[in-house]
Write an enzyme that holds these catalytic residues in place. Sequence first.
Site, PDB file in Angstrom:
ATOM      1  N   ASP A   1      51.952  46.910  48.673  1.00 56.70           N
ATOM      2  CA  ASP A   1      51.111  46.144  48.081  1.00 56.70           C
ATOM      3  C   ASP A   1      51.183  46.905  46.291  1.00 56.70           C
ATOM      4  O   ASP A   1      51.164  48.021  46.400  1.00 56.70           O
ATOM      5  CB  ASP A   1      50.267  46.589  48.734  1.00 56.70           C
ATOM      6  CG  ASP A   1      48.780  44.714  48.369  1.00 56.70           C
ATOM      7  OD1 ASP A   1      49.018  44.153  47.491  1.00 56.70           O
ATOM      8  OD2 ASP A   1      47.696  45.191  49.203  1.00 56.70           O
TER       9      ASP A   1
ATOM     10  N   GLU B   1      38.434  40.738  47.738  1.00 52.47           N
ATOM     11  CA  GLU B   1      38.731  42.630  47.711  1.00 52.47           C
ATOM     12  C   GLU B   1      37.859  43.256  47.989  1.00 52.47           C
ATOM     13  O   GLU B   1      36.697  42.746  48.267  1.00 52.47           O
ATOM     14  CB  GLU B   1      39.990  43.000  46.867  1.00 52.47           C
ATOM     15  CG  GLU B   1      41.271  42.737  47.596  1.00 52.47           C
ATOM     16  CD  GLU B   1      42.788  43.353  46.234  1.00 52.47           C
ATOM     17  OE1 GLU B   1      42.927  44.703  46.429  1.00 52.47           O
ATOM     18  OE2 GLU B   1      43.437  42.426  45.807  1.00 52.47           O
TER      19      GLU B   1
HETATM   20  C1  BGC Z   1      46.160  42.432  46.960  1.00 49.29           C
HETATM   21  C2  BGC Z   1      47.055  41.769  47.961  1.00 49.29           C
HETATM   22  C3  BGC Z   1      48.243  40.842  47.070  1.00 49.29           C
HETATM   23  C4  BGC Z   1      48.267  42.075  45.684  1.00 49.29           C
HETATM   24  C5  BGC Z   1      48.791  40.594  44.314  1.00 49.29           C
HETATM   25  C6  BGC Z   1      46.498  43.101  46.345  1.00 49.29           C
HETATM   26  O1  BGC Z   1      46.001  44.186  45.955  1.00 49.29           O
HETATM   27  O2  BGC Z   1      46.144  43.458  48.944  1.00 49.29           O
HETATM   28  O3  BGC Z   1      46.801  40.951  48.929  1.00 49.29           O
HETATM   29  O4  BGC Z   1      48.891  39.968  47.278  1.00 49.29           O
HETATM   30  O5  BGC Z   1      47.462  42.596  45.166  1.00 49.29           O
HETATM   31  O6  BGC Z   1      47.990  39.681  44.158  1.00 49.29           O
HETATM   32  C1  BGC Z   2      44.676  42.461  42.398  1.00 49.78           C
HETATM   33  C2  BGC Z   2      45.910  41.498  41.604  1.00 49.78           C
HETATM   34  C3  BGC Z   2      44.895  41.857  40.592  1.00 49.78           C
HETATM   35  C4  BGC Z   2      44.564  43.245  40.223  1.00 49.78           C
HETATM   36  C5  BGC Z   2      43.172  43.406  38.935  1.00 49.78           C
HETATM   37  C6  BGC Z   2      44.789  43.984  42.312  1.00 49.78           C
HETATM   38  O1  BGC Z   2      44.251  44.677  43.480  1.00 49.78           O
HETATM   39  O2  BGC Z   2      45.694  42.662  44.265  1.00 49.78           O
HETATM   40  O3  BGC Z   2      46.251  40.594  42.118  1.00 49.78           O
HETATM   41  O4  BGC Z   2      44.986  40.579  39.037  1.00 49.78           O
HETATM   42  O5  BGC Z   2      44.281  44.730  40.749  1.00 49.78           O
HETATM   43  O6  BGC Z   2      43.393  44.630  38.458  1.00 49.78           O
END
Ligand code: BGC
Ligand code: BGC
Length: 603
Positions: free
Chosen positions: A314, A504
């Site tokens: 991730d 998130e």
């Molecule tokens: C998330 C994932 C996601 C990835 C890409 C991460 O922060 O936990 O679910 O697929 O970012 O955006």
């Molecule tokens: C998310 C990404 C997002 C990024 C922003 C990550 O944790 O999953 O998709 O664009 O954080 O900083």
Amino acid sequence: MKRFSVPGYALALGSTGSLVACGPAAVATPMSWPTASSPAALTDAALEAKVAERLASLGLEQKVGQTIQAEIGTIRPEDLAEWPLGSILIGGNGGPDGQERAPAAAWAALSDRYQSAVTGGIPLLIGVDAVHGHNNVVGAVIFPHNIGLGAAREPDLAARIATATAEEVAATGMNWTFAPTVTVPQDLRWGRTYEGWGSSPALVASYAGPVVRAIQGELVPGQPLAPGRIAATAKHFLGDGGTRGGRDQGDTRLTEQQLIDLHAQGYLAAIDAGALTVMASFSSWNGKKMHGNQGLLTDVLKGRLGFRGLVVGDWNGHEQLPGCTAGRCPSAINAGIDMYMAPTAWKALFTHLVEEVRSGEVPMARLDDAVTRILRVKAKLGLLDGARPTVDLSRVGAPEHRALGREAVRKSLVLLKNDGVLPVAPSARVLLVGSAADEIALACGGWTLSWQGDGNTNADFPNGQSIAAGLAERIATLDRSPDGTFTVRPDLAVVVFGEPPYAEGKGDLRSLHYAPAESRQALERLQAAGIPTVSVFLSGRPREVDAELAASNAFVAAWWPGTEGGGVVDVLLGDTDFQGRLPFAWPAADGTVRFPLDHGLRY
Ligand code: BGC
Ligand code: BGC
């Protein structure tokens, strides 16, 4: 201190021999797990021969490159000539040329620019979070989030949506979605609760197989995925929904048997269905970060569960391992991560990994296994034979996808309370209270055009309809009121309110109590005036709304339904009955259950 373990438990003895610590171990015993298996069609002899031949043709740098995924915000297509990476991802933020809200044509052109920059090499996996429709793209249909699909209790509906979404993704030149989320959230305070279908492992397992098959199609030996099908991702392995206090990226403290029973069931189904990829979880199991848990990633997932696809990390998840940084982390690949999601430090990671393989810190056999898995997925997508998705922008937001979205909205709604005020007669004089019903963004939630789902206006949803617009189409006498006051007495009031979008960690809560006062006060004023009230609650999860429930004659949990607001109206007016049942128990103020799992009234 002396440490040892008996099956499932870690013990520590102090200098005097007394027990100073005792807790569930973070070490897996694969033999205690059920079995699963990637379909034979993922590893047929012809495909394996092709993969082996390709692997043998690669030098060390090219192999290392395959294991690294950069983010579109930090890599330009021309960088690929110098840095032969295997994959790029589209994060929740950003877009083509930095444009956060871009239409399908700009996304398709972007995919093409990256793919065309790979000359003589191996085409890219282009991954995107298409978690409720192709949700980064202006004009795509935004479907209800998984919580709503779980409420519908109809895996086939979720599968049809998955196929439509895959088609929209492929139509913009991408070949991999970071979905489905097979998480089993156990604490509603977790800000990602809505990404899960429900709190029951059996419910999640019943959706995982059909949805994976719908994204990828059935795997056929000797054949690539059919047009319009893309690689799926079962995420986040393992235990993301079980963290203490519902803390995002937190620690899941359970025995191994509990971990299996509660959190692993969706993976068994997804692997058997042929899921080509699995994403590791940010979270920990009994204090140990999943990105470094060799027992679970390698011995269990790739061993006992027979998973032959690739494990992707991730977003910089590797940097949270002891001794690691975003740009250096041999322990992640050694534990079983096959591809680093490296949005920021991919160059440093590349350079370090080359050194680590040269020095033997990362065994060549481990690198070869990781690249084999990546090439296998690419072979299954036809990429090793140069196949490209067929770009067809007319599929994005296609009328039949909109109809499917509206059907899903109708089926996802859960009726919590109704004293007979519903259904609404089209001839009734209806007062629509508050502004939430007008804002499509509030019906879409997180992971919509932007990561957090913030900053969107109705103009960003050219193929969408707000709940208010849907009501106005059907109700002859619709009055509007920001705060519930009125000049002409209505027959009833519809009050739309709920949680603003989040994703998130930003969605994590300490208390489930729903605090905003405006909607509650409006409901109470209307109630005092003797006007029957219908509440439509937009949210990513159940919240404690005892006061609002008390002041409502009918209460509908609408979750985050997406861009087809008319689907809410169809059911309020009784065109179809409610189908939804709670995928999570609904809480009451005193910490007890207000409505149990499965609750859902009918007309
Ligand atoms: C998330 C994932 C996601 C990835 C890409 C991460 O922060 O936990 O679910 O697929 O970012 O955006
Ligand atoms: C998310 C990404 C997002 C990024 C922003 C990550 O944790 O999953 O998709 O664009 O954080 O900083």
